[in-house]
Design a protein around this motif. Structure first.
Motif, PDB file in Angstrom:
ATOM      1  N   PRO A  42     -72.695 -26.661 -60.921  1.00 28.07           N
ATOM      2  CA  PRO A  42     -73.350 -26.611 -59.610  1.00 28.07           C
ATOM      3  C   PRO A  42     -72.726 -25.527 -58.738  1.00 28.07           C
ATOM      4  O   PRO A  42     -71.502 -25.342 -58.721  1.00 28.07           O
ATOM      5  CB  PRO A  42     -73.100 -28.002 -59.032  1.00 28.07           C
ATOM      6  N   ARG A  43     -73.573 -24.807 -57.985  1.00 28.91           N
ATOM      7  CA  ARG A  43     -73.074 -23.739 -57.125  1.00 28.91           C
ATOM      8  C   ARG A  43     -72.529 -24.276 -55.806  1.00 28.91           C
ATOM      9  O   ARG A  43     -71.807 -23.579 -55.088  1.00 28.91           O
ATOM     10  CB  ARG A  43     -74.194 -22.734 -56.858  1.00 28.91           C
ATOM     11  N   ALA A  44     -72.911 -25.481 -55.472  1.00 29.05           N
ATOM     12  CA  ALA A  44     -72.483 -26.122 -54.234  1.00 29.05           C
ATOM     13  C   ALA A  44     -72.707 -27.615 -54.407  1.00 29.05           C
ATOM     14  O   ALA A  44     -73.317 -28.044 -55.393  1.00 29.05           O
ATOM     15  CB  ALA A  44     -73.284 -25.579 -53.050  1.00 29.05           C
ATOM     16  N   PRO A  45     -72.208 -28.435 -53.491  1.00 31.27           N
ATOM     17  CA  PRO A  45     -72.536 -29.868 -53.584  1.00 31.27           C
ATOM     18  C   PRO A  45     -74.034 -30.071 -53.664  1.00 31.27           C
ATOM     19  O   PRO A  45     -74.800 -29.462 -52.907  1.00 31.27           O
ATOM     20  CB  PRO A  45     -71.957 -30.429 -52.272  1.00 31.27           C
ATOM     21  N   VAL A  46     -74.470 -30.913 -54.565  1.00 35.04           N
ATOM     22  CA  VAL A  46     -75.913 -31.055 -54.811  1.00 35.04           C
ATOM     23  C   VAL A  46     -76.588 -31.770 -53.650  1.00 35.04           C
ATOM     24  O   VAL A  46     -76.017 -32.658 -53.005  1.00 35.04           O
ATOM     25  CB  VAL A  46     -76.178 -31.819 -56.128  1.00 35.04           C
ATOM     26  N   ALA A  47     -77.840 -31.373 -53.396  1.00 33.66           N
ATOM     27  CA  ALA A  47     -78.591 -31.930 -52.275  1.00 33.66           C
ATOM     28  C   ALA A  47     -79.037 -33.365 -52.527  1.00 33.66           C
ATOM     29  O   ALA A  47     -79.410 -34.071 -51.592  1.00 33.66           O
ATOM     30  CB  ALA A  47     -79.799 -31.040 -51.978  1.00 33.66           C
ATOM     31  N   TRP A  48     -79.021 -33.767 -53.804  1.00 34.96           N
ATOM     32  CA  TRP A  48     -79.523 -35.095 -54.167  1.00 34.96           C
ATOM     33  C   TRP A  48     -78.388 -36.078 -54.470  1.00 34.96           C
ATOM     34  O   TRP A  48     -78.585 -37.060 -55.182  1.00 34.96           O
ATOM     35  CB  TRP A  48     -80.455 -34.982 -55.380  1.00 34.96           C
TER      36      TRP A  48
END
Length: 555
Positions: free
Chosen positions: A340-346
Protein backbone atom coordinates in the motif's frame (compact mmCIF):
# COMPACT_ATOMS: atom_id res chain seq x y z
CA UNK A 1 24.27 -49.78 -30.88
CA UNK A 2 23.61 -49.15 -34.57
CA UNK A 3 20.60 -46.97 -35.59
CA UNK A 4 18.79 -50.02 -37.01
CA UNK A 5 19.28 -52.02 -33.80
CA UNK A 6 18.22 -49.01 -31.69
CA UNK A 7 15.02 -48.68 -33.67
CA UNK A 8 14.35 -52.41 -33.36
CA UNK A 9 14.88 -52.31 -29.59
CA UNK A 10 12.31 -49.50 -29.37
CA UNK A 11 9.68 -51.44 -31.35
CA UNK A 12 6.44 -51.52 -29.35
CA UNK A 13 2.73 -51.91 -29.93
CA UNK A 14 0.53 -48.84 -29.87
CA UNK A 15 -0.83 -49.93 -26.49
CA UNK A 16 2.67 -50.17 -25.04
CA UNK A 17 3.70 -46.82 -26.53
CA UNK A 18 0.59 -45.21 -25.06
CA UNK A 19 1.17 -46.45 -21.53
CA UNK A 20 4.86 -45.56 -21.76
CA UNK A 21 3.76 -41.97 -22.49
CA UNK A 22 1.61 -41.92 -19.38
CA UNK A 23 4.59 -43.13 -17.35
CA UNK A 24 6.75 -40.41 -18.92
CA UNK A 25 4.16 -37.80 -17.92
CA UNK A 26 4.25 -38.95 -14.31
CA UNK A 27 0.78 -40.51 -14.25
CA UNK A 28 0.38 -42.40 -10.97
CA UNK A 29 -3.16 -43.74 -11.36
CA UNK A 30 -5.90 -44.10 -13.93
CA UNK A 31 -9.60 -44.84 -13.62
CA UNK A 32 -11.41 -47.12 -16.02
CA UNK A 33 -14.26 -49.39 -16.93
CA UNK A 34 -12.65 -52.12 -19.08
CA UNK A 35 -13.63 -52.64 -22.69
CA UNK A 36 -12.54 -54.92 -25.51
CA UNK A 37 -11.86 -51.89 -27.69
CA UNK A 38 -8.69 -50.99 -25.76
CA UNK A 39 -7.48 -54.39 -24.54
CA UNK A 40 -3.96 -53.73 -25.82
CA UNK A 41 -3.70 -50.64 -23.63
CA UNK A 42 -5.05 -52.57 -20.63
CA UNK A 43 -2.46 -55.28 -21.26
CA UNK A 44 0.31 -52.67 -21.28
CA UNK A 45 -0.96 -51.28 -17.98
CA UNK A 46 -0.42 -54.76 -16.51
CA UNK A 47 3.35 -54.31 -16.77
CA UNK A 48 3.41 -50.71 -15.53
CA UNK A 49 3.43 -49.39 -11.99
CA UNK A 50 0.39 -47.22 -12.65
CA UNK A 51 -2.44 -47.81 -10.18
CA UNK A 52 -5.52 -48.91 -12.14
CA UNK A 53 -8.81 -48.15 -10.40
CA UNK A 54 -11.58 -50.35 -11.76
CA UNK A 55 -14.91 -48.53 -11.55
CA UNK A 56 -18.52 -49.68 -11.87
CA UNK A 57 -19.73 -47.14 -14.45
CA UNK A 58 -18.02 -44.78 -16.85
CA UNK A 59 -19.67 -41.70 -15.35
CA UNK A 60 -18.11 -42.45 -11.98
CA UNK A 61 -14.74 -43.23 -13.56
CA UNK A 62 -14.72 -39.93 -15.43
CA UNK A 63 -15.71 -37.99 -12.31
CA UNK A 64 -12.89 -39.63 -10.38
CA UNK A 65 -10.44 -38.50 -13.05
CA UNK A 66 -11.88 -34.99 -12.87
CA UNK A 67 -11.49 -35.00 -9.08
CA UNK A 68 -7.84 -36.03 -9.49
CA UNK A 69 -7.30 -33.02 -11.74
CA UNK A 70 -8.84 -30.73 -9.14
CA UNK A 71 -6.68 -32.14 -6.35
CA UNK A 72 -3.33 -32.26 -8.13
CA UNK A 73 -3.37 -29.80 -11.04
CA UNK A 74 -2.18 -32.57 -13.41
CA UNK A 75 -4.67 -34.20 -15.79
CA UNK A 76 -6.78 -37.00 -14.39
CA UNK A 77 -6.70 -40.01 -16.74
CA UNK A 78 -9.74 -42.12 -17.57
CA UNK A 79 -10.14 -45.04 -19.99
CA UNK A 80 -13.54 -46.12 -21.30
CA UNK A 81 -14.79 -48.22 -24.17
CA UNK A 82 -16.51 -46.96 -27.30
CA UNK A 83 -20.16 -46.02 -27.82
CA UNK A 84 -22.10 -46.53 -24.59
CA UNK A 85 -18.94 -46.22 -22.50
CA UNK A 86 -18.07 -42.89 -24.06
CA UNK A 87 -21.67 -41.69 -23.71
CA UNK A 88 -21.65 -42.45 -19.99
CA UNK A 89 -18.33 -40.64 -19.58
CA UNK A 90 -19.73 -37.41 -21.08
CA UNK A 91 -20.88 -36.55 -17.58
CA UNK A 92 -17.33 -36.16 -16.27
CA UNK A 93 -16.07 -34.38 -19.38
CA UNK A 94 -18.76 -31.72 -19.05
CA UNK A 95 -17.83 -31.17 -15.40
CA UNK A 96 -14.16 -30.83 -16.34
CA UNK A 97 -14.99 -28.25 -19.01
CA UNK A 98 -17.24 -26.05 -16.87
CA UNK A 99 -14.96 -26.41 -13.84
CA UNK A 100 -11.77 -25.76 -15.88
CA UNK A 101 -10.18 -29.01 -14.70
CA UNK A 102 -7.32 -30.76 -16.55
CA UNK A 103 -8.42 -34.24 -17.62
CA UNK A 104 -7.78 -36.68 -20.47
CA UNK A 105 -10.38 -39.23 -21.52
CA UNK A 106 -9.13 -42.14 -23.64
CA UNK A 107 -11.83 -43.94 -25.60
CA UNK A 108 -11.51 -47.22 -27.48
CA UNK A 109 -12.60 -46.87 -31.11
CA UNK A 110 -13.55 -49.19 -33.93
CA UNK A 111 -10.91 -50.56 -36.28
CA UNK A 112 -9.88 -47.90 -38.81
CA UNK A 113 -10.89 -50.23 -41.65
CA UNK A 114 -14.50 -50.24 -40.35
CA UNK A 115 -15.07 -46.50 -39.98
CA UNK A 116 -18.03 -44.77 -41.62
CA UNK A 117 -20.04 -48.04 -41.71
CA UNK A 118 -21.75 -47.54 -38.34
CA UNK A 119 -19.75 -50.44 -37.03
CA UNK A 120 -20.43 -51.92 -33.57
CA UNK A 121 -20.65 -49.00 -31.12
CA UNK A 122 -19.08 -46.60 -33.62
CA UNK A 123 -19.28 -42.89 -32.76
CA UNK A 124 -17.78 -39.77 -34.29
CA UNK A 125 -16.07 -38.43 -31.17
CA UNK A 126 -15.14 -35.09 -32.69
CA UNK A 127 -18.83 -34.45 -33.26
CA UNK A 128 -19.83 -35.89 -29.90
CA UNK A 129 -17.34 -34.00 -27.72
CA UNK A 130 -16.52 -31.07 -30.01
CA UNK A 131 -18.33 -28.45 -27.94
CA UNK A 132 -17.64 -30.15 -24.60
CA UNK A 133 -13.84 -30.54 -24.59
CA UNK A 134 -10.87 -28.32 -25.32
CA UNK A 135 -9.57 -30.71 -27.95
CA UNK A 136 -10.72 -34.00 -29.50
CA UNK A 137 -8.39 -36.18 -31.58
CA UNK A 138 -8.28 -39.70 -33.00
CA UNK A 139 -4.85 -41.30 -33.28
CA UNK A 140 -4.56 -43.29 -36.52
CA UNK A 141 -0.91 -44.35 -36.32
CA UNK A 142 1.06 -45.68 -33.34
CA UNK A 143 4.14 -43.63 -34.21
CA UNK A 144 2.14 -40.43 -33.55
CA UNK A 145 1.11 -41.42 -30.01
CA UNK A 146 3.99 -39.64 -28.21
CA UNK A 147 3.41 -36.44 -30.16
CA UNK A 148 -0.35 -36.32 -29.63
CA UNK A 149 -0.38 -37.46 -26.00
CA UNK A 150 2.22 -34.81 -25.09
CA UNK A 151 0.08 -32.23 -26.88
CA UNK A 152 -2.97 -33.46 -24.96
CA UNK A 153 -1.25 -32.89 -21.62
CA UNK A 154 -0.23 -29.42 -22.73
CA UNK A 155 -3.71 -28.48 -23.97
CA UNK A 156 -5.31 -29.79 -20.76
CA UNK A 157 -3.03 -27.68 -18.55
CA UNK A 158 -2.30 -24.48 -20.49
CA UNK A 159 -4.48 -21.39 -20.59
CA UNK A 160 -7.93 -22.14 -19.24
CA UNK A 161 -7.55 -25.74 -18.12
CA UNK A 162 -9.96 -28.39 -19.29
CA UNK A 163 -10.61 -31.85 -20.74
CA UNK A 164 -9.09 -33.51 -23.81
CA UNK A 165 -10.65 -36.55 -25.50
CA UNK A 166 -8.50 -39.07 -27.40
CA UNK A 167 -10.01 -41.87 -29.49
CA UNK A 168 -7.90 -45.03 -29.90
CA UNK A 169 -8.76 -47.26 -32.89
CA UNK A 170 -8.50 -50.89 -31.84
CA UNK A 171 -6.10 -51.92 -34.60
CA UNK A 172 -3.82 -48.93 -33.97
CA UNK A 173 -3.23 -50.17 -30.43
CA UNK A 174 -1.99 -53.56 -31.69
CA UNK A 175 0.18 -52.25 -34.54
CA UNK A 176 3.91 -51.86 -33.80
CA UNK A 177 6.12 -48.83 -34.28
CA UNK A 178 9.55 -47.64 -33.22
CA UNK A 179 9.33 -44.13 -31.83
CA UNK A 180 10.91 -42.14 -29.03
CA UNK A 181 8.92 -41.15 -25.96
CA UNK A 182 7.98 -37.52 -25.48
CA UNK A 183 9.44 -35.69 -22.46
CA UNK A 184 7.33 -34.76 -19.44
CA UNK A 185 5.19 -31.73 -20.17
CA UNK A 186 5.17 -28.74 -17.87
CA UNK A 187 2.63 -26.13 -18.95
CA UNK A 188 3.79 -22.78 -20.28
CA UNK A 189 2.98 -20.02 -17.82
CA UNK A 190 1.59 -16.64 -18.83
CA UNK A 191 3.05 -13.96 -16.55
CA UNK A 192 1.61 -10.53 -15.72
CA UNK A 193 3.42 -7.66 -17.39
CA UNK A 194 5.19 -5.34 -14.93
CA UNK A 195 3.06 -2.49 -16.28
CA UNK A 196 -0.11 -4.46 -15.37
CA UNK A 197 1.06 -4.92 -11.80
CA UNK A 198 1.94 -1.23 -11.64
CA UNK A 199 -1.50 -0.27 -12.91
CA UNK A 200 -3.14 -2.59 -10.37
CA UNK A 201 -1.19 -0.83 -7.63
CA UNK A 202 -2.42 2.54 -8.92
CA UNK A 203 -6.05 1.35 -9.01
CA UNK A 204 -5.77 0.10 -5.42
CA UNK A 205 -4.27 3.42 -4.36
CA UNK A 206 -7.28 5.25 -5.82
CA UNK A 207 -9.93 2.82 -4.53
CA UNK A 208 -12.31 3.53 -1.66
CA UNK A 209 -14.16 0.19 -1.41
CA UNK A 210 -12.34 -2.71 -3.12
CA UNK A 211 -12.99 -6.45 -2.83
CA UNK A 212 -11.26 -9.55 -4.21
CA UNK A 213 -13.06 -12.64 -5.55
CA UNK A 214 -11.13 -15.91 -5.96
CA UNK A 215 -12.21 -18.70 -8.28
CA UNK A 216 -11.31 -20.96 -11.16
CA UNK A 217 -8.51 -23.50 -11.38
CA UNK A 218 -4.73 -23.37 -11.69
CA UNK A 219 -4.20 -22.61 -8.02
CA UNK A 220 -1.77 -24.32 -5.70
CA UNK A 221 -1.19 -24.11 -1.96
CA UNK A 222 1.59 -21.55 -2.33
CA UNK A 223 -0.57 -19.30 -4.51
CA UNK A 224 -3.47 -19.40 -2.05
CA UNK A 225 -1.09 -18.55 0.79
CA UNK A 226 0.49 -15.70 -1.19
CA UNK A 227 -2.89 -14.16 -2.04
CA UNK A 228 -3.83 -14.34 1.64
CA UNK A 229 -0.69 -12.33 2.46
CA UNK A 230 -1.54 -9.86 -0.32
CA UNK A 231 -5.02 -9.42 1.17
CA UNK A 232 -3.51 -8.85 4.61
CA UNK A 233 -1.16 -6.13 3.34
CA UNK A 234 -3.98 -4.26 1.63
CA UNK A 235 -6.65 -5.15 4.24
CA UNK A 236 -8.84 -6.44 1.41
CA UNK A 237 -12.09 -8.32 1.98
CA UNK A 238 -11.86 -11.60 0.05
CA UNK A 239 -14.77 -13.70 -1.21
CA UNK A 240 -14.56 -17.07 -2.91
CA UNK A 241 -16.59 -18.09 -5.92
CA UNK A 242 -19.18 -20.87 -6.07
CA UNK A 243 -17.70 -24.14 -4.76
CA UNK A 244 -14.18 -22.70 -4.53
CA UNK A 245 -14.33 -22.02 -0.79
CA UNK A 246 -11.11 -23.89 0.01
CA UNK A 247 -9.07 -21.23 -1.82
CA UNK A 248 -9.15 -19.08 1.34
CA UNK A 249 -9.15 -20.11 5.00
CA UNK A 250 -12.59 -19.47 6.48
CA UNK A 251 -10.95 -18.46 9.79
CA UNK A 252 -8.88 -15.75 8.10
CA UNK A 253 -9.93 -12.28 9.32
CA UNK A 254 -10.20 -11.06 5.71
CA UNK A 255 -12.61 -13.77 4.56
CA UNK A 256 -15.92 -12.32 3.41
CA UNK A 257 -17.67 -15.56 2.45
CA UNK A 258 -18.80 -17.78 -0.38
CA UNK A 259 -20.35 -16.18 -3.46
CA UNK A 260 -22.59 -19.07 -4.44
CA UNK A 261 -26.30 -19.80 -4.74
CA UNK A 262 -28.30 -17.65 -2.34
CA UNK A 263 -25.34 -15.71 -0.91
CA UNK A 264 -25.46 -13.48 2.12
CA UNK A 265 -27.26 -10.27 1.02
CA UNK A 266 -24.57 -8.29 2.85
CA UNK A 267 -21.87 -9.88 0.68
CA UNK A 268 -23.86 -9.08 -2.47
CA UNK A 269 -24.26 -5.51 -1.30
CA UNK A 270 -20.53 -5.27 -0.63
CA UNK A 271 -19.78 -6.35 -4.18
CA UNK A 272 -22.37 -4.15 -5.88
CA UNK A 273 -21.21 -1.23 -3.73
CA UNK A 274 -17.52 -1.79 -4.44
CA UNK A 275 -15.61 0.62 -6.65
CA UNK A 276 -12.92 -1.95 -7.52
CA UNK A 277 -13.32 -5.72 -7.97
CA UNK A 278 -10.26 -7.91 -8.30
CA UNK A 279 -11.43 -11.18 -9.88
CA UNK A 280 -8.63 -13.74 -9.73
CA UNK A 281 -8.89 -17.00 -11.69
CA UNK A 282 -12.68 -17.18 -11.98
CA UNK A 283 -15.17 -16.38 -14.72
CA UNK A 284 -18.00 -15.05 -12.52
CA UNK A 285 -20.44 -17.20 -14.48
CA UNK A 286 -24.12 -17.82 -13.81
CA UNK A 287 -24.09 -19.23 -10.28
CA UNK A 288 -21.65 -16.84 -8.54
CA UNK A 289 -23.06 -13.85 -10.42
CA UNK A 290 -26.66 -14.54 -9.32
CA UNK A 291 -27.69 -15.30 -12.91
CA UNK A 292 -25.51 -12.53 -14.36
CA UNK A 293 -27.19 -9.83 -12.29
CA UNK A 294 -24.35 -8.99 -9.90
CA UNK A 295 -22.34 -6.92 -12.40
CA UNK A 296 -23.59 -4.91 -15.36
CA UNK A 297 -22.93 -6.46 -18.79
CA UNK A 298 -20.89 -5.65 -20.80
CA UNK A 299 -19.41 -2.83 -18.72
CA UNK A 300 -19.56 -3.20 -14.93
CA UNK A 301 -20.26 -0.09 -12.86
CA UNK A 302 -17.23 -1.02 -10.76
CA UNK A 303 -13.68 -0.97 -12.02
CA UNK A 304 -12.93 -4.61 -12.78
CA UNK A 305 -9.48 -6.16 -12.77
CA UNK A 306 -9.86 -9.62 -14.27
CA UNK A 307 -6.98 -12.06 -13.89
CA UNK A 308 -7.37 -15.26 -15.93
CA UNK A 309 -4.97 -17.61 -17.76
CA UNK A 310 -7.21 -17.85 -20.85
CA UNK A 311 -7.15 -14.84 -23.18
CA UNK A 312 -10.53 -15.91 -24.58
CA UNK A 313 -12.14 -15.42 -21.15
CA UNK A 314 -10.92 -11.84 -20.67
CA UNK A 315 -13.76 -9.62 -21.82
CA UNK A 316 -15.92 -12.58 -22.84
CA UNK A 317 -18.82 -11.36 -20.67
CA UNK A 318 -17.54 -8.43 -18.62
CA UNK A 319 -15.31 -5.77 -20.17
CA UNK A 320 -12.58 -5.16 -17.59
CA UNK A 321 -10.80 -1.96 -16.69
CA UNK A 322 -7.62 -4.04 -16.56
CA UNK A 323 -7.26 -7.50 -18.11
CA UNK A 324 -4.32 -9.59 -16.93
CA UNK A 325 -3.64 -12.82 -18.80
CA UNK A 326 -2.07 -14.95 -16.08
CA UNK A 327 -2.83 -17.95 -13.96
CA UNK A 328 -3.46 -17.54 -10.24
CA UNK A 329 -0.05 -18.95 -9.28
CA UNK A 330 1.87 -16.55 -11.53
CA UNK A 331 -0.26 -13.61 -10.47
CA UNK A 332 0.23 -14.46 -6.80
CA UNK A 333 3.99 -14.35 -7.23
CA UNK A 334 3.87 -11.12 -9.25
CA UNK A 335 1.89 -9.15 -6.64
CA UNK A 336 4.32 -9.99 -3.85
CA UNK A 337 6.09 -6.71 -4.70
CA UNK A 338 2.97 -4.60 -4.14
CA UNK A 339 2.61 -2.60 -0.94
CA UNK A 340 0.00 0.00 0.00
CA UNK A 341 1.21 3.51 -0.85
CA UNK A 342 -0.58 4.99 2.15
CA UNK A 343 -3.03 3.88 4.84
CA UNK A 344 -5.93 2.33 2.97
CA UNK A 345 -9.18 4.25 2.69
CA UNK A 346 -11.23 1.15 3.50
CA UNK A 347 -9.55 0.32 6.80
CA UNK A 348 -11.72 -1.97 8.94
CA UNK A 349 -13.91 -3.19 6.09
CA UNK A 350 -12.29 -6.64 5.94
CA UNK A 351 -13.05 -7.16 9.62
CA UNK A 352 -16.66 -6.09 9.07
CA UNK A 353 -16.99 -8.44 6.11
CA UNK A 354 -15.61 -11.33 8.15
CA UNK A 355 -17.96 -10.57 11.03
CA UNK A 356 -20.87 -10.64 8.57
CA UNK A 357 -19.65 -14.00 7.25
CA UNK A 358 -19.44 -15.50 10.74
CA UNK A 359 -22.90 -14.22 11.58
CA UNK A 360 -24.34 -15.60 8.32
CA UNK A 361 -22.86 -19.07 8.76
CA UNK A 362 -22.88 -19.54 12.52
CA UNK A 363 -26.27 -20.65 13.78
CA UNK A 364 -28.47 -22.85 11.60
CA UNK A 365 -32.18 -22.15 11.67
CA UNK A 366 -34.57 -24.66 13.20
CA UNK A 367 -36.06 -27.14 10.72
CA UNK A 368 -39.21 -29.23 10.77
CA UNK A 369 -38.71 -32.76 12.07
CA UNK A 370 -36.41 -34.60 14.44
CA UNK A 371 -33.27 -34.36 12.29
CA UNK A 372 -31.72 -30.90 12.37
CA UNK A 373 -29.45 -31.03 9.36
CA UNK A 374 -27.96 -27.59 9.95
CA UNK A 375 -26.92 -28.56 13.47
CA UNK A 376 -25.24 -31.69 12.09
CA UNK A 377 -23.21 -29.65 9.59
CA UNK A 378 -22.26 -27.20 12.35
CA UNK A 379 -21.15 -30.13 14.54
CA UNK A 380 -19.02 -31.52 11.71
CA UNK A 381 -17.56 -28.05 11.16
CA UNK A 382 -16.00 -28.30 14.61
CA UNK A 383 -15.34 -32.04 14.61
CA UNK A 384 -13.59 -32.63 11.29
CA UNK A 385 -9.84 -32.12 10.97
CA UNK A 386 -8.95 -28.92 9.14
CA UNK A 387 -7.47 -30.92 6.27
CA UNK A 388 -10.58 -33.10 5.83
CA UNK A 389 -11.78 -33.32 2.23
CA UNK A 390 -15.50 -32.69 1.86
CA UNK A 391 -17.23 -33.70 -1.37
CA UNK A 392 -20.73 -33.21 -2.73
CA UNK A 393 -22.74 -33.37 -5.91
CA UNK A 394 -25.77 -31.18 -6.60
CA UNK A 395 -29.09 -30.63 -4.88
CA UNK A 396 -30.61 -28.43 -2.22
CA UNK A 397 -28.94 -30.57 0.46
CA UNK A 398 -25.66 -28.90 -0.55
CA UNK A 399 -26.98 -25.51 0.56
CA UNK A 400 -26.56 -26.38 4.24
CA UNK A 401 -23.03 -27.60 3.61
CA UNK A 402 -21.98 -24.49 1.69
CA UNK A 403 -23.51 -22.17 4.25
CA UNK A 404 -22.51 -23.76 7.55
CA UNK A 405 -19.32 -25.72 6.90
CA UNK A 406 -16.03 -23.83 6.90
CA UNK A 407 -13.08 -24.84 4.74
CA UNK A 408 -9.55 -24.18 5.92
CA UNK A 409 -7.14 -26.10 3.72
CA UNK A 410 -6.33 -25.83 0.02
CA UNK A 411 -8.14 -28.47 -2.11
CA UNK A 412 -10.37 -29.49 0.81
CA UNK A 413 -13.53 -28.99 -1.25
CA UNK A 414 -14.48 -31.23 -4.17
CA UNK A 415 -17.75 -30.14 -5.75
CA UNK A 416 -18.84 -29.47 -9.34
CA UNK A 417 -19.41 -25.84 -10.26
CA UNK A 418 -21.35 -27.29 -13.20
CA UNK A 419 -24.02 -28.42 -10.73
CA UNK A 420 -23.76 -32.08 -11.70
CA UNK A 421 -25.54 -34.67 -9.57
CA UNK A 422 -23.81 -37.91 -8.65
CA UNK A 423 -20.37 -36.35 -8.17
CA UNK A 424 -19.74 -36.62 -4.44
CA UNK A 425 -19.24 -40.38 -4.04
CA UNK A 426 -16.80 -41.00 -6.92
CA UNK A 427 -14.87 -37.83 -6.05
CA UNK A 428 -14.57 -39.03 -2.45
CA UNK A 429 -13.34 -42.47 -3.52
CA UNK A 430 -10.56 -40.90 -5.59
CA UNK A 431 -9.68 -38.41 -2.86
CA UNK A 432 -9.34 -41.16 -0.24
CA UNK A 433 -7.24 -43.24 -2.63
CA UNK A 434 -5.01 -40.22 -3.25
CA UNK A 435 -4.82 -39.12 0.39
CA UNK A 436 -5.48 -42.23 2.53
CA UNK A 437 -4.53 -40.50 5.78
CA UNK A 438 -7.05 -37.67 5.42
CA UNK A 439 -10.69 -37.86 6.49
CA UNK A 440 -12.93 -37.78 3.42
CA UNK A 441 -16.66 -37.13 3.73
CA UNK A 442 -19.14 -37.16 0.85
CA UNK A 443 -22.55 -35.53 1.15
CA UNK A 444 -25.33 -36.68 -1.18
CA UNK A 445 -29.05 -36.31 -1.46
CA UNK A 446 -31.14 -39.44 -1.93
CA UNK A 447 -31.52 -38.61 -5.63
CA UNK A 448 -27.89 -37.58 -6.02
CA UNK A 449 -26.49 -40.71 -4.35
CA UNK A 450 -28.21 -43.23 -6.61
CA UNK A 451 -26.80 -41.57 -9.73
CA UNK A 452 -23.34 -42.92 -8.93
CA UNK A 453 -23.84 -44.80 -5.67
CA UNK A 454 -22.52 -47.97 -7.28
CA UNK A 455 -19.03 -46.52 -6.82
CA UNK A 456 -19.43 -47.34 -3.13
CA UNK A 457 -18.47 -50.83 -4.32
CA UNK A 458 -15.25 -49.32 -5.71
CA UNK A 459 -14.57 -47.79 -2.30
CA UNK A 460 -14.97 -51.20 -0.66
CA UNK A 461 -12.79 -52.91 -3.27
CA UNK A 462 -9.92 -50.49 -2.68
CA UNK A 463 -10.40 -50.04 1.05
CA UNK A 464 -11.15 -46.34 0.63
CA UNK A 465 -12.79 -45.62 3.98
CA UNK A 466 -14.94 -42.69 2.97
CA UNK A 467 -17.99 -41.60 4.98
CA UNK A 468 -21.07 -40.88 2.87
CA UNK A 469 -23.76 -38.77 4.52
CA UNK A 470 -27.02 -39.32 2.62
CA UNK A 471 -29.70 -36.70 3.22
CA UNK A 472 -32.97 -38.47 2.40
CA UNK A 473 -36.09 -36.34 2.02
CA UNK A 474 -37.81 -38.67 -0.46
CA UNK A 475 -37.69 -36.28 -3.38
CA UNK A 476 -35.64 -34.41 -5.94
CA UNK A 477 -35.63 -31.44 -3.60
CA UNK A 478 -34.31 -28.70 -5.87
CA UNK A 479 -36.85 -29.42 -8.58
CA UNK A 480 -39.63 -29.79 -6.01
CA UNK A 481 -38.70 -26.35 -4.65
CA UNK A 482 -39.03 -24.84 -8.13
CA UNK A 483 -42.33 -26.67 -8.66
CA UNK A 484 -43.74 -25.29 -5.41
CA UNK A 485 -42.70 -21.80 -6.46
CA UNK A 486 -43.83 -21.85 -10.09
CA UNK A 487 -46.57 -24.52 -10.16
CA UNK A 488 -47.93 -24.84 -6.62
CA UNK A 489 -50.12 -27.84 -5.94
CA UNK A 490 -49.04 -29.62 -9.14
CA UNK A 491 -46.33 -32.00 -7.95
CA UNK A 492 -45.10 -34.45 -10.58
CA UNK A 493 -41.88 -36.27 -11.32
CA UNK A 494 -40.06 -35.39 -8.10
CA UNK A 495 -41.18 -37.92 -5.47
CA UNK A 496 -38.82 -40.82 -4.68
CA UNK A 497 -39.14 -44.17 -2.91
CA UNK A 498 -35.78 -45.13 -1.49
CA UNK A 499 -34.09 -48.28 -0.21
CA UNK A 500 -32.49 -48.65 3.19
CA UNK A 501 -29.10 -47.13 2.42
CA UNK A 502 -27.57 -48.47 5.63
CA UNK A 503 -28.37 -52.01 4.47
CA UNK A 504 -27.00 -51.05 1.04
CA UNK A 505 -23.67 -50.17 2.66
CA UNK A 506 -23.53 -53.42 4.62
CA UNK A 507 -24.46 -55.45 1.53
CA UNK A 508 -21.30 -54.16 -0.18
CA UNK A 509 -19.16 -54.93 2.86
CA UNK A 510 -19.14 -51.43 4.34
CA UNK A 511 -20.49 -49.89 7.52
CA UNK A 512 -24.03 -48.48 7.51
CA UNK A 513 -26.34 -46.81 10.01
CA UNK A 514 -29.72 -45.08 9.98
CA UNK A 515 -29.90 -41.65 11.60
CA UNK A 516 -33.38 -40.31 12.31
CA UNK A 517 -32.65 -37.86 15.15
CA UNK A 518 -30.06 -35.11 15.48
CA UNK A 519 -28.58 -36.54 18.68
CA UNK A 520 -27.93 -39.88 16.95
CA UNK A 521 -25.64 -38.41 14.31
CA UNK A 522 -22.47 -37.72 16.31
CA UNK A 523 -22.11 -41.23 17.81
CA UNK A 524 -22.97 -42.79 14.44
CA UNK A 525 -20.31 -40.69 12.74
CA UNK A 526 -17.71 -41.69 15.33
CA UNK A 527 -18.57 -45.38 14.83
CA UNK A 528 -18.27 -44.97 11.07
CA UNK A 529 -14.88 -43.30 11.45
CA UNK A 530 -13.51 -45.98 13.79
CA UNK A 531 -14.90 -48.84 11.68
CA UNK A 532 -12.14 -48.32 9.12
CA UNK A 533 -14.64 -49.21 6.40
CA UNK A 534 -16.40 -47.23 3.69
CA UNK A 535 -19.53 -46.07 5.48
CA UNK A 536 -22.98 -44.68 4.82
CA UNK A 537 -24.99 -42.68 7.32
CA UNK A 538 -28.59 -42.70 6.08
CA UNK A 539 -30.10 -39.49 7.49
CA UNK A 540 -33.79 -38.66 7.24
CA UNK A 541 -34.72 -35.04 6.61
CA UNK A 542 -38.29 -33.83 6.85
CA UNK A 543 -39.46 -33.11 3.26
CA UNK A 544 -40.77 -29.74 4.39
CA UNK A 545 -37.17 -28.57 4.92
CA UNK A 546 -36.91 -27.86 1.23
CA UNK A 547 -33.87 -25.55 1.33
CA UNK A 548 -31.40 -23.91 3.68
CA UNK A 549 -33.45 -20.73 3.48
CA UNK A 550 -37.07 -21.79 3.82
CA UNK A 551 -39.59 -24.55 4.46
CA UNK A 552 -42.79 -25.39 2.63
CA UNK A 553 -46.02 -27.25 3.29
CA UNK A 554 -46.20 -30.28 0.98
CA UNK A 555 -49.00 -30.13 -1.59
Amino acid sequence: MSPSNAAKSNLRTGGQILIDQLVAQGVERVTCVPGESYLAALDALHDSKIDVMICRAEGGAAMMAEAYGKLTGRPGICFVTRGPGASNACHGVHIAMQDSTPMILFIGQVDTGMREREAFQEVDYKAMFGSMAKWVVEIDRPDRIPELVARAFRVAMQGRRGPVVIALPENMLTEAAAVSDAPRVEPAVSWPAPSDIGRLGALLAQAKAPIAILGGSGWDEAAARSIAHFAERFELPVATSFRRASLFDADHPNYAGDLGIGPDPRLKARITGADLILLIGGRLSEMPSSSYTLLDIPSPAQQLVHVHPGAEELGRVYQPTLAIEAGPAAFAQAVEILRPRAPVAWKGEAAKAHADYLDWTDKPRELPGAFQYGEVVAWLRDRLPKDAIVCNGAGNYAGWLHRHHRFHTFAAQLAPTSGSMGYGVPAAVLAKRQYPDRVVVAFAGDGCFLMNGQEFATAVQYGAAIIVVIIDNGQYGTIRMHQERDYPGRVIGTQLQNPDFALYARAFGGHGERVERTEDFAPAFERALTSGKPSILHCFLDPRAISVGKDFVPS
